[in-house]
Scaffold this motif. Structure first.
Motif, PDB file in Angstrom:
ATOM      1  N   PHE A 187      36.515  -0.162 -35.397  1.00 20.03           N
ATOM      2  CA  PHE A 187      35.261  -0.386 -34.687  1.00 20.03           C
ATOM      3  C   PHE A 187      34.594  -1.685 -35.128  1.00 20.03           C
ATOM      4  N   GLN A 233      35.183   2.370 -23.290  1.00 21.09           N
ATOM      5  CA  GLN A 233      35.662   2.354 -24.673  1.00 21.09           C
ATOM      6  C   GLN A 233      35.415   3.712 -25.312  1.00 21.09           C
ATOM      7  N   THR A 241      35.316   5.789 -28.845  1.00 21.68           N
ATOM      8  CA  THR A 241      35.169   5.598 -30.286  1.00 21.68           C
ATOM      9  C   THR A 241      35.281   6.943 -30.977  1.00 21.68           C
ATOM     10  N   LEU A 248      35.646   4.407 -38.307  1.00 20.46           N
ATOM     11  CA  LEU A 248      35.724   4.526 -36.853  1.00 20.46           C
ATOM     12  C   LEU A 248      36.770   3.579 -36.261  1.00 20.46           C
ATOM     13  N   ARG A 285      38.275   2.181 -32.268  1.00 20.75           N
ATOM     14  CA  ARG A 285      37.936   2.070 -30.847  1.00 20.75           C
ATOM     15  C   ARG A 285      39.205   1.879 -30.038  1.00 20.75           C
TER      16      ARG A 285
END
Length: 228
Positions: A18, A113, A115, A135, A137
């Motif tokens: 992320f 997107q 996440t 995280l 993505r």
């Protein structure tokens, strides 16, 4: 026909962490001389209906633009985690690439997107305070591409859809209600998935594209439902 047409947008690091930069290559075709540069913006939309949380990640000028096939690479920082509401960190967000000529937006490319956390334990039991370092993505492979009629240097508006008349004025389909980046007075000429050119595109439900993320984002069992 638009003087400038996007042929492809290739993300060079998808999926990614992320907090990694976004890196992608834009390929476009220009069929007539331009007296000014093209402006490209990248926008992150985390909270539909709450434009105060939209983040403009990059704004750059590209030019002079020669006639023919052109490409450039785009690199920008991720969104500021502190500006994303905690309830909107996980799940579906939107990344929007826009292109404008002389302050007239002529195309918008929107990606959904997803996440999520990078491990099962945190996916099943997300921490109360988001841990952005864990995280990851993933951007949907098929973007929503919306084109708008503008006036180019010839001072004539682009003609609209092939084989039909341009649609009546409508809000940009890939923008959340209340977003800081809608086009309420723009003439939408074409909305489709991907970059294939030609043919009319049905405009039914154009106002509801933001409510159809399930058809554009890969399934994820832990993904919360969002009003896209």
């Amino acid at each position: 026909m638009s003087v400038v047409t996007i042929r492809n947008v290739e993300f060079l690091n998808n999926p990614a962490r992320f907090l990694d930069k976004y890196k992608f290559r834009v390929t476009f075709e220009c069929i007539a001389s331009l007296s000014d540069d093209l402006e490209w913006k990248l926008i992150y939309v985390s909270s539909p209906g709450q434009p105060e949380f939209d983040q403009e990640l990059e704004d750059c000028m590209v030019g002079p633009v020669p006639i023919g096939i052109n490409s450039f690479e785009f690199e920008t920082d991720p969104p500021n985690p502190h500006r994303i509401p905690q309830n909107d960190v996980l799940g579906v967000a939107a990344l929007i690439l826009t292109a404008s000529y002389k302050d007239q937006e002529f195309v918008r490319v929107g990606y959904y997107q997803n996440t999520e956390y990078d491990n099962d334990e945190m996916r099943e039991n997300p921490p109360a305070v988001p841990r952005f370092e864990f995280l990851v993505r993933d951007l949907a492979t098929k973007p929503k591409v919306t084109r708008f009629m503008i006036k180019w240097d010839s001072d004539q508006a682009a003609p609209g859809l092939q084989g039909g008349q341009p649609s009546s004025a409508a809000p940009a389909p890939f923008a959340p209600p209340g977003s800081a980046f809608p086009r309420p007075n723009a003439m939408v000429t074409d909305t489709q998935e991907g970059f294939a050119a030609g043919g009319s595109v049905p405009m039914e439900g154009v106002q509801n594209n933001w409510a159809a993320a399930s058809s554009a984002v890969p399934p994820a069992g832990s993904m919360p439902q969002r009003p896209f």
